[in-house]
Structure formats: structure tokens, C-alpha cells
Design a protein around this motif. Structure first.
Motif, PDB file in Angstrom:
ATOM      1  N   GLY A 145       0.813  -1.210   0.000  1.00 62.53           N
ATOM      2  CA  GLY A 145       0.000   0.000   0.000  1.00 62.53           C
ATOM      3  C   GLY A 145       0.845   1.258   0.000  1.00 62.53           C
ATOM      4  O   GLY A 145       0.469   2.276  -0.594  1.00 62.53           O
ATOM      5  N   CYS A 146       2.001   1.202   0.643  1.00 61.64           N
ATOM      6  CA  CYS A 146       2.912   2.354   0.637  1.00 61.64           C
ATOM      7  C   CYS A 146       3.385   2.672  -0.779  1.00 61.64           C
ATOM      8  O   CYS A 146       3.547   3.836  -1.152  1.00 61.64           O
ATOM      9  CB  CYS A 146       4.122   2.066   1.529  1.00 61.64           C
ATOM     10  N   GLN A 151       2.715   7.885  -0.402  1.00 66.30           N
ATOM     11  CA  GLN A 151       2.596   8.900   0.638  1.00 66.30           C
ATOM     12  C   GLN A 151       3.968   9.416   1.055  1.00 66.30           C
ATOM     13  O   GLN A 151       4.941   8.666   1.113  1.00 66.30           O
ATOM     14  CB  GLN A 151       1.869   8.314   1.854  1.00 66.30           C
ATOM     15  N   ASP A 152       4.021  10.702   1.348  1.00 61.82           N
ATOM     16  CA  ASP A 152       5.268  11.311   1.802  1.00 61.82           C
ATOM     17  C   ASP A 152       5.555  10.842   3.228  1.00 61.82           C
ATOM     18  O   ASP A 152       4.705  10.936   4.111  1.00 61.82           O
ATOM     19  CB  ASP A 152       5.143  12.837   1.760  1.00 61.82           C
ATOM     20  N   PRO A 157      13.247   3.945   2.919  1.00 59.82           N
ATOM     21  CA  PRO A 157      12.740   2.645   2.466  1.00 59.82           C
ATOM     22  C   PRO A 157      13.252   1.490   3.323  1.00 59.82           C
ATOM     23  O   PRO A 157      12.513   0.545   3.615  1.00 59.82           O
ATOM     24  CB  PRO A 157      13.260   2.560   1.033  1.00 59.82           C
ATOM     25  N   ALA A 158      14.515   1.592   3.741  1.00 62.22           N
ATOM     26  CA  ALA A 158      15.080   0.521   4.565  1.00 62.22           C
ATOM     27  C   ALA A 158      14.346   0.409   5.895  1.00 62.22           C
ATOM     28  O   ALA A 158      14.057  -0.697   6.378  1.00 62.22           O
ATOM     29  CB  ALA A 158      16.565   0.778   4.799  1.00 62.22           C
TER      30      ALA A 158
END
Length: 229
Positions: A145-146, A151-152, A157-158
Motif C-alpha cells: 500500500g505504501c 505517501q510522503d 525505504p530501509a
């Protein structure tokens, strides 16, 4: 033969009568004939009469439809009947899963082509185990979903992926979590009916098929016509 046909007609359920009325209306509109002509022609065909017989000896009933028109009625009616049968099967399947929303039902009811029906049904079709399904079982759908929502977030990411690490579910690190999320996104995109229709249209309108000879001309002499086609 006509007696058997009449008995079959009387035994039809209200739903079957409604389906037949729908098919007759569509036939009349598509083939530019009167609904009565479409209905009578279907009745004669269903009664076991051949196309030449109907065209020659039942003109007074069909409104003088010729053989070509009668064959068009026959072919198109067969397609529409198969379409309605498949529509009913899909509606029953999705309803049985508890996923038949009013919006989806409307889309399924309005579909006019078999491909449209199958595209709409694809997300609900029973599937074999896929990489995306395994990823969902590992709890990676929120991470997918991200990707979709874009979305900001202040997290890297890690860090986002690390929250889904679970060696017990075969998600050993953040990279594995993101890979699973990507499988989910890819399957969701592939299952989206509107995107499948767009991809199909884009390929049909702009795709280019090329061919080249993969051996020497003597060995491939039977295929020289298609060389650099």
C-alpha cells in the motif's frame, strides 16, 4: 418437434424468460431487424429447423429474412447465450465468496463482451498459490500500500521495510519485504480490468510484430516469404 419446443419454452424459469427477452432486444438492435423477427427466428432455430428451410418456407413468420440474416441471428444468439451463461456463473462465484458489491454487480451486468466479464472476474477467480498470495500471507500488503499510495514519509525505504522483517515468515530482511510488496502490486495491477483493457488497446493500436530468419536461406527456404517481415 414443435411440441417438444413448446414444452421446453413453458418450462423456462422467469429468469430464463428475462434472459431471452434481453437477447432478443440486443439481436434486434445489433442486426437492425424487428424484435419480433429476432424472436420468431430464434424460436424456429431452437425448434430444430435449418437455416435454408426457414429462409425458404417460413418467410411469412420471419418477415422475409434471408439466409445470411438468419445465420447472423444464429451466430450472435449463440454468443449472447454463452455470455449470459458465463455472467450467471461469475455472479454466483463472486457472491459465494461474499465479495459481490453493488458496484461490481452493475459492472458485470453491463458487460457486453466475454473478455470484459473475464477481466472483471480475474481478481476473484480462484488462483493457484502465487508469489503475491504468499506475500500477502506474510503480512506484506500494508507495505504494498505504501508503494501504491506514494505517501510522503520521513522514514527511509530501509526503515519501512525493516518493520516487516520476520524470519519466521521467510522475510529475512527489508529487501525481501520490499520484493514481496512488489509482487503484490504487480498482481493487483494485472488484475485491474480497466488497465488490462488499456494495455490491450494500446498493443492493438501500436504494437509491431517482426520476423527474421534464424537460419541460412537454404535451410529456411520455406520461410523466405516472411524474412524481415
Amino acid at each position: 418437434m414443435r411440441t417438444a419446443w413448446l414444452a421446453e419454452r413453458r418450462s423456462r424459469s422467469p429468469a430464463a424468460h428475462k434472459t431471452m427477452d434481453k437477447i432478443v432486444t440486443l439481436l434486434a438492435k445489433e442486426l437492425r431487424i424487428q424484435p419480433r423477427q429476432a424472436q420468431v427466428t430464434l424460436e424456429l432455430l431452437d425448434g430444430g429447423n435449418t437455416v435454408p428451410f426457414i429462409a425458404r418456407y417460413r418467410k411469412e413468420r420471419t418477415g422475409s429474412l434471408d439466409e445470411e440474416q438468419i445465420r447472423q441471428v444464429e451466430a450472435r444468439a449463440q454468443y449472447l447465450r454463452n455470455l449470459e451463461k458465463r455472467r450467471a456463473e461469475i455472479l454466483q462465484s463472486v457472491a459465494g465468496q461474499g465479495k459481490l458489491t453493488p458496484g461490481l454487480e452493475q459492472q458485470l451486468q453491463q458487460a457486453t463482451k466475454m473478455q470484459e466479464l473475464e477481466d472483471l472476474y480475474l481478481p476473484y477467480r480462484p488462483k493457484k498459490q502465487t508469489k503475491a498470495r504468499l506475500a500477502r500471507q506474510k503480512g506484506l500488503e500494508p507495505l504494498a500500500g505504501c508503494i501504491v499510495l506514494q505517501q510522503d514519509t520521513k522514514e527511509t525505504p530501509a526503515a519501512l521495510g525493516a518493520a516487516f522483517v520476520d524470519p519466521g515468515k521467510d522475510v529475512p530482511d527489508a529487501a525481501a519485504a520490499w520484493q514481496g510488496a512488489l509482487w503484490i502490486v504487480a498482481e493487483d495491477i494485472a488484475d485491474e480490468a480497466s488497465l488490462r483493457a488499456l494495455a490491450r488497446k494500446t498493443l492493438w493500436d501500436g504494437a509491431r510484430l517482426t520476423a527474421e530468419l534464424m537460419t541460412d536461406e537454404r535451410a529456411g527456404k520455406d520461410f523466405l516469404l516472411y524474412k524481415e517481415y
